[in-house]
Enzyme design. Structure first.
Site, PDB file in Angstrom:
ATOM      1  N   ASP A 501       2.048  -1.000   2.492  1.00  0.00           N
ATOM      2  CA  ASP A 501       2.826  -1.466   3.637  1.00  0.00           C
ATOM      3  C   ASP A 501       3.157  -2.943   3.438  1.00  0.00           C
ATOM      4  OD1 ASP A 501       2.821   0.902   5.018  1.00  0.00           O
ATOM      5  OD2 ASP A 501       0.985   0.451   6.117  1.00  0.00           O
ATOM      6  N   ASP A 810      -1.353   2.618   8.466  1.00  0.00           N
ATOM      7  CA  ASP A 810      -2.057   2.183   9.672  1.00  0.00           C
ATOM      8  C   ASP A 810      -1.745   3.037  10.897  1.00  0.00           C
ATOM      9  OD1 ASP A 810       0.530   1.383  10.126  1.00  0.00           O
ATOM     10  OD2 ASP A 810       0.114  -0.764  10.021  1.00  0.00           O
ATOM     11  N   ASP A 814       1.007   8.144   9.668  1.00  0.00           N
ATOM     12  CA  ASP A 814       0.708   7.914   8.248  1.00  0.00           C
ATOM     13  C   ASP A 814      -0.382   8.870   7.739  1.00  0.00           C
ATOM     14  OD1 ASP A 814       2.505   5.859   7.742  1.00  0.00           O
ATOM     15  OD2 ASP A 814       1.137   4.326   8.475  1.00  0.00           O
TER      16      ASP A 814
END
Length: 1095
Positions: A501, A810, A814
Site C-alpha cells: 500500500d 489494512d 483486503d
C-alpha cells in the site's frame, strides 16, 4: 495448494534433501515436498508424518496434535449447542423421570441450556456481585444470551439500561480508575480463564517416549546390575550409572528444558496476538484501550472490519451488518437495528457504522465460554519443518542401517573370539567365559549400536526449526512485526515481490491540507476563512462534521489549545482544516440530525451522509476528487453563487487535481445536494435500504492533502531491489499521486519508466483476460485507483506466473488478497480486525522498512537452519564412519555410549541454540530469494561438510590405528595406552566440533568471525561446551571411560581442532557446480518411480 497437487511417495527416503526450482528436481511423488502449508489440505499435511522415520512421535509432532481445532473455533460451540438441542428433542430427554416420577416438560429446553451455561460459568468462578448498580450480572447475561427483546423493553430499552448502568450514551462512562475498577469488580473483566499450557513435567514425560532412550535405560539398568554383582557396589556402578546419567541429562536438557522454554515463548506471543486495541468513549472523548480493559457500561464505536469486543446492545447504527459466523456457523450477514439490537462478542462488523453499549464481558459471554474451553495452540506445520523431516528420515535410515551393521559385526567378532579387551585378552571363549560376563559384554555392544542410532537419527533437526522460529518471532516483535502464522517467517525468505500500500506504509500517514479550492478560487492560505462566504463555510462545516467517523473533542480546561482530533489520517487532516476555518464540531452535530449514512467504500472511493437541518435535507458526499467531480453538475463559488459545471469548468478542476496529484498530494472533493424531505423514507427499514442519491451534486471544495514519504523508505526499497525482491505499489489514490510517490520512493527509477503497463489503473487491469493479466502483472510497478478486488487479481496473476507474493493490506475488503497471497501483511495501526485475522504477519508500525526487516528474518530462518544442518551432518558423518571402521577392523569402538550421548547433546541442543539463533546480517539481503524447492543442503554445504568430515575422519582414524606410536605410548601398558588413545580421540573429536561451529556460522564467507563477539549466546555456548569438556576429561573419567590428559595432549587436541579453520578457507576456494549434487543421483531414481507408478 490443494490435495490434488500431491501424489503418494514411493519411498520416504531423501525427501527434504533434494529438489531444485526446476520441474525435474521437484518431487511429485515425495510426501516431504510441500512448497507451502498455507491453505494446504489435511491429507497433504498428514501424509508426510506417516512417511517420516520418528523415534519419539509425542515430541516430534507435539505442536501439531491440536491442529484440527485451528481456524475452526466456532465448530466447538456449534457442536455444543447442537448436542444440547438434540438431547432436549430426543425421546431420552422427554421420557427421563425424576426420582419423584415426573416427566421433563418440553418447555424446559431453554431452562436446561441456561443451567448448563450456568454450570460452566460456576466452574470458572463468576465474580460475585458487589457495588451499587440497579442491575446484576445474571440479568444482563440473560438478556444478551437469550436476545430477550421483551426483557430489554421492560428495563426501558437501551436508554433505561444505560441509566441502570450509570452510563451516558453520548459521553460514555467516567474514565477514572475508581469507577472502572468498581465496574470490573461488579460485572467481571473482559478476560477468560485460559487452559494452562503443558507443565514442565509433561514435557519431561514426552521426552521419555523416545524408543532408543528407553532401550538405553534398560541397558544401563542391566549393566548396573551386572556390574554391581561382579565388581561390587563401589566399582561396579560406574558403567551403568554413567549411561543412565547421560540419558537423563539428554532427556532433561534436550527434551524438556529446551522445549518448555519454547512453549512459554509461543504462549507469550499468542497472548500478544489476542491483545486487540480499540477505542471507547469515556468522559465524552475517544480513548484507545486494550480489549481486556473494556468494562460493562462502556460505549464502543463500531466501524467496518472491527471485532465486536464484548456482548452488548446497539445504541445507534446505520446500515450495520454483522458477520456472526464465528458464533452461529451461518455465513450470512445479520443486519442490526433497534428491533434487533443484540451484538455478540467475537463477531465482525461487515458493513455500516454504529455504537454499542457493553452489557457482558469475559466469561459472561458465549465467546468467552468458547475461548475458555479450547486450546490456543499454534500447532501448524511449516514447509521447512516438513522438508527437514524428510532429511531426518533419510539420515535416520542410513544411521539405522549403520547401527545394525555395527551390531552385527561386533556380535560376530565377539562370539567368534576376534574381540579383545583393553589388556589384549580374548573376551569370549566358548565354555570358559561365564554367562554373566557374556551378557554384560553383549549389553555393552547393544548399547553402542543403540547410541549410534540416537546420534544418527537427528530428532533435533525438525525441532531446531521451532527453536529458530520462536527466537525469530520474539526478535521480530522488537522489529515491529507480530507473526500470526509460523510458516510466514520462513516463506518471507522466498518472497520475490512485495505488493505494498502507499498510505501509511510508504508514507508517514501524517496528513495536512496544504492546498484548497472553493469554486474556481484557490484559497491561500488554505485555512483563510475570511476568503469564504459565511453560507459556503456553513455548508462545508456541515458536510465535514457530519460526513465523518472522526471526532473533535474540546476539553473544558485548556480549550482549543488542548483539542483532540481522532479518526483516520485523512479525516483528521480535513477536520483540522475545517476547525481552522471556524467549524464548531459539537455545535454542528447537535444542530443536525443524521438520517442515513453510507460509510466510505473502497470500491466506490467515496462516502456519504443524509443530514436534516431544520426543514432542509442535505446529502453530503466526500471522496476521491475525480470520481466525485464526475457526479457534479454545479459548483458553488466563494461568494455562495451557484454556477453550472461547464466543460471549461470541469477541465479547470481536472487540471487542478492533476497538478496537485503530480506534487504527490491526495485530492479529496467535498460536494452536496439538496433533497426533498417529503421524499425521504419514513420507516426505519426503508431508510436502511435507501440508496443515497449520488448524481446532480454541487461541488463545494477540492483539497490537496500532503502525506510525505517515510524517511527510510528509499533505502528499504533499494535493499529489496538489490535482494531480488520487486516492490510494487498498489493504491487507491489517483494515478498521478501514485506516480509521484513511486518516483520519490525509488519504485520507479525515472519518468521514462512511468508508462503503461508499468504504471496502470485498476480498472484497466481488471478488464484484461486471465492470460493477459498474467503477462502484464510481471511488468506492473504502480497500480493506481485500485479496488481490493484489483489487488486480489494482481496477487493471483503474480502467483500464477511463479512469483512468491507478499501483500500488505489494512481494510476489510483486503482480506481476500491477504488470504490469497503467500504472505499476508496486515497493518497494525490502520488495519481492521478482519484484515489482521486474514493475515500471516501484522506490521505493528505500518512501516515499509519493517516489511523489509521481516524479509531479512525470513532469510535468516532458512540460513540458520542450513548452518545447523551442515554442522550436525558433519558430526553425524564423522562419528558414524569412525565407529563403523573401528568396529569392522578391530571389534572395538573409540567413542562409547556416554561419549556419543554428550556429542548428541552438543548437536541437538547446544548446537541448535548457538546456530539457530544467529541474528540476520546485511549479507542475507545481497542474495537472491530462496527458491521454494531449492535444496536444503546446497552444493556449498556439501563441499564444506565433506571437507571437514574427511579431515576429522582421517585424523581420528590415524589416531585410532597409529595413536600409540604417534602419542609415544608404546612404553605404557596396553590398557592405559588404549584409554589415553581413546580419550585423545574423544577430546579431539569434540574440539573439532567446537571449532567447526565457527565455520558453520558463515558457510559461504571466508571470514567466519564477522559479528561473532556481538553474538553473546553463541560465545556463551562455545565457552560452556569447552568448560564442560574439560570437566568431563579431567574429573569425570570413571563415568565417561576417559583418563586425564597432559597439557601437551590438550594442546595437540586443540591444534587438531584449530586446523579446521584454515581448512575451511581452503575448502571455500574449491568451485562447485550450479546444479545440485542431489540431482545427479535422484533424477534416475525419480524416472524409475514415475515409470513404476504409471505401470
Amino acid at each position: 495448494m490443494n490435495g490434488s497437487d500431491d501424489v503418494e511417495a514411493a519411498t520416504a527416503a531423501g525427501g527434504g534433501m533434494v529438489g531444485g526450482d526446476d520441474d525435474d528436481n521437484a518431487g511429485p511423488y515425495d510426501p516431504f515436498d510441500i512448497a507451502t502449508t498455507k491453505n494446504a489440505s489435511v491429507q497433504t499435511l498428514k501424509r508426510w508424518r506417516q512417511a517420516a522415520l520418528v523415534l519419539n512421535a509425542s515430541r516430534r509432532f507435539r505442536r501439531h496434535c491440536f491442529s484440527k481445532w485451528q481456524g475452526n473455533k466456532q465448530q466447538l460451540i456449534i457442536s455444543f449447542k447442537d448436542w444440547i438441542e438434540n438431547y432436549v428433542e430426543s425421546s431420552a430427554f422427554h421420557t427421563h423421570r425424576f426420582p419423584c416420577g415426573g416427566l421433563f416438560p418440553k418447555e424446559w429446553k431453554t431452562a436446561v441450556c441456561r443451567c448448563i451455561c450456568k454450570v460452566l460459568r460456576t466452574k470458572v468462578s463468576l465474580p460475585s456481585p458487589i457495588g451499587g448498580y440497579l442491575i446484576g450480572v445474571e440479568q444482563l447475561a440473560s438478556i444478551s444470551r437469550d436476545h430477550d427483546f421483551s426483557a430489554l423493553q421492560e428495563y426501558g430499552g437501551v436508554k433505561g439500561l444505560s441509566d441502570l448502568l450509570e452510563t451516558n450514551l453520548e459521553k460514555g462512562i467516567d474514565g477514572d480508575d475508581a469507577n472502572v475498577t468498581k465496574r470490573r469488580n461488579m460485572f467481571g473483566s473482559n478476560t477468560y480463564p485460559r487452559k494452562k499450557g503443558r507443565s514442565f513435567l509433561m514435557f519431561l514425560w514426552e521426552a521419555w517416549q523416545d524408543l532408543t532412550l528407553i532401550i538405553l535405560i534398560i541397558a544401563a539398568a542391566a549393566s548396573l546390575g551386572l556390574g554391581i554383582k561382579t565388581e561390587g557396589v563401589k566399582e561396579g556402578w560406574y558403567d551403568g550409572g554413567s549411561i543412565a546419567f547421560a540419558v537423563f541429562l539428554v532427556i532433561f536438557v534436550t527434551g524438556a528444558i529446551s522445549d518448555y522454554r519454547q512453549s512459554l515463548q509461543f504462549q507469550n506471543l499468542n497472548e500478544e496476538k489476542q491483545n486487540i486495541h480499540l477505542k471507547v468513549i469515556r468522559d465524552g472523548r475517544p480513548v484507545e484501550i486494550s480489549i481486556f480493559d473494556i468494562v460493562v457500561g462502556d460505549v464502543v464505536p463500531l466501524n467496518i472490519g472491527d471485532q465486536v469486543p464484548a456482548d452488548g446492545v446497539l445504541i445507534t447504527g446505520h446500515s450495520l451488518g454483522i458477520d456472526e459466523s464465528s458464533m452461529t456457523g451461518e455465513s450470512k450477514i445479520v443486519h442490526k437495528d433497534q428491533k434487533a439490537p443484540f451484538l455478540m462478542s467475537g463477531c465482525k462488523v461487515a458493513d455500516g457504522v454504529g455504537t454499542m453499549l457493553v452489557t457482558g464481558v469475559g466469561i459472561n459471554t458465549e465467546w468467552g465460554l468458547l475461548m475458555a474451553s479450547i486450546s490456543e495452540d499454534t500447532g501448524e506445520e511449516t514447509p521447512l519443518q516438513v522438508r527437514l523431516n524428510g532429511v531426518a528420515t533419510f539420515i535416520g535410515i542410513v544411521g539405522l542401517g549403520v547401527a545394525v551393521s555395527v551390531l552385527a559385526v561386533l556380535l560376530i567378532r565377539y562370539f567368534t573370539g576376534h574381540t579383545r579387551d583393553s589388556v589384549g585378552n580374548v573376551q569370549f571363549r566358548r565354555g570358559v567365559t561365564s554367562v554373566g560376563d557374556a551378557v554384560d559384554d553383549v549389553i555393552k555392544i547393544i548399547t553402542i549400536a543403540v547410541t549410534i542410532v540416537v546420534v544418527a537419527v537427528p530428532e533435533g533437526l525438525p525441532l531446531a526449526v521451532t527453536l529458530t522460529l520462536a527466537y525469530s518471532m520474539r526478535k521480530m516483535m522488537a522489529d515491529k512485526a507480530l507473526v500470526r502464522r509460523l510458516s510466514a517467517c520462513e516463506t518471507m525468505g522466498s518472497a520475490t515481490t512485495i505488493c505494498s500500500d502507499k498510505t501509511g506504509t510508504l508514507t508517514l500517514n501524517e496528513m495536512t491540507v496544504v492546498e484548497a479550492y472553493v469554486g474556481r478560487k484557490k484559497v491561500d492560505p488554505p485555512d483563510g476563512s475570511s476568503q469564504l462566504h459565511p453560507d459556503v463555510s456553513s455548508l462545508l462545516h456541515e458536510g465535514i462534521a457530519c460526513n465523518t467517523l472522526g471526532n473533535v473533542f474540546v476539553p473544558k480546561v485548556g480549550g482549543e489549545e488542548k483539542m483532540e482530533i481522532s479518526g483516520s489520517p485523512t479525516e483528521k487532516a480535513i477536520l483540522s482544516w475545517a476547525v481552522k476555518l471556524g467549524m464548531k464540531f459539537d455545535v454542528v452535530r447537535e444542530e443536525s440530525k443524521i438520517l442515513h449514512v453510507f460509510p466510505f467504500n473502497s470500491e466506490k472511493k467515496r462516502g456519504g451522509v443524509a443530514v436534516q437541518h431544520d426543514t432542509k435535507v442535505h446529502i453530503h458526499w466526500k471522496g476521491a476528487a475525480e470520481i466525485v467531480l464526475g457526479s457534479c453538475t454545479e459548483y458553488v463559488d466563494s461568494n455562495d453563487c451557484l454556477q453550472p459545471m461547464g466543460e471549461e469548468d470541469k477541465e479547470f478542476f481536472s487540471k487542478s487535481i492533476n497538478q496537485m496529484a503530480a506534487r504527490s498530494l491526495r485530492c479529496v472533493a467535498i460536494a452536496y445536494r439538496s433533497f426533498d424531505l417529503d421524499k425521504m423514507p419514513n420507516h426505519e427499514d426503508q431508510q436502511d435500504q435507501w440508496v443515497l442519491p449520488e448524481n446532480d451534486l454541487v461541488l463545494l471544495s477540492i483539497v490537496g492533502i500532503k502525506d510525505p514519504c517515510r524517511s527510510g523508505v528509499q533505502d528499504a526499497v533499494r535493499i529489496c531491489m538489490n535482494a531480488g525482491v520487486k516492490v510494487r505499489m498498489v493504491t487507491g489514490d489517483n494515478l498521478q499521486t501514485a506516480k509521484a510517490i513511486a518516483l520519490e520512493c525509488g519504485i520507479l527509477a525515472s519518468e521514462a519508466d512511468a508508462t503503461e503497463p508499468t504504471i496502470i489503473e485498476g480498472r484497466a487491469f481488471r478488464v484484461l483476460s486471465e492470460k493477459e493479466r498474467e503477462q502484464v502483472a510481471k511488468k506492473i510497478l504502480v497500480m493506481g485507483r485500485s479496488s481490493p478486488n484489483d489487488k486480489l487479481l494482481l496477487v493471483q496473476a503474480l502467483r500464477m506466473s511463479g512469483e512468491v507474493v507478499a501483500v500488505t493490506g489494512d481494510g476489510t475488503n483486503d482480506a481476500p488478497a491477504l488470504h490469497e497471497a503467500d504472505i499476508g501483511l496486515a497493518m497494525g495501526i490502520q488495519g481492521t480486525e478482519v484484515a489482521k485475522e486474514s493475515s500471516d504477519i501484522i506490521i505493528l508500525d505500518d512501516n515499509f522498512a519493517s516489511v523489509v526487516k521481516v524479509v531479512r528474518w525470513g532469510r535468516s530462518v532458512y540460513a540458520n537452519i542450513q548452518k545447523f544442518i551442515q554442522f550436525q551432518l558433519t558430526v553425524n558423518v564423522a562419528a558414524l564412519v569412525i565407529n563403523v571402521v573401528a568396529a569392522v577392523s578391530s571389534g572395538d569402538v573409540p567413542l562409547n555410549a556416554v561419549q556419543l550421548l554428550w556429542v548428541n547433546l552438543i548437536m541437538d541442543t547446544l548446537g541448535a541454540l548457538a546456530l539457530a539463533t544467529e541474528p540476520p546480517t546485511d549479507h542475507l539481503m545481497e542474495r537472491s530469494p530462496v527458491g521454494r524447492r531449492e535444496p536444503l543442503i546446497t552444493n556449498i554445504m556439501w563441499r564444506n561438510l565433506i571437507v571437514q568430515a574427511l579431515y576429522q575422519v582421517g585424523v581420528l582414524l590415524i589416531l585410532n590405528f597409529c595413536g600409540r606410536s604417534i602419542l609415544h605410548l608404546k612404553d605404557e601398558t596396553r590398557k592405559h595406552a588404549t584409554e589415553v588413545k581413546n580419550t585423545m580421540i574423544f577430546n579431539s573429536f569434540v574440539l573439532c566440533q567446537i571449532f567447526n561451529e565457527f565455520n558453520a556460522r558463515k558457510p559461504d564467507e571466508i571470514n567466519v568471525f564477522t559479528g561473532v563477539t556481538k553474538n553473546y549466546l553463541f560465545m556463551g555456548i562455545i565457552g560452556i561446551t569447552f568448560v564442560l569438556q574439560i570437566i568431563i576429561i579431567e574429573f569425570l573419567g570413571k563415568f565417561t571411560s576417559t583418563v586425564k590428559l597432559s597439557w601437551k595432549l590438550w594442546m595437540v587436541s586443540a591444534a587438531i581442532g584449530l586446523v579446521s579453520w584454515p581448512l575451511a578457507v581452503i575448502g571455500k576456494l574449491i568451485p562447485v557446480p550450479e546444479k545440485p549434487f542431489a540431482g545427479f543421483f535422484t533424477k534416475p531414481l525419480r524416472c524409475r518411480r514415475r515409470a513404476g507408478h504409471s505401470a
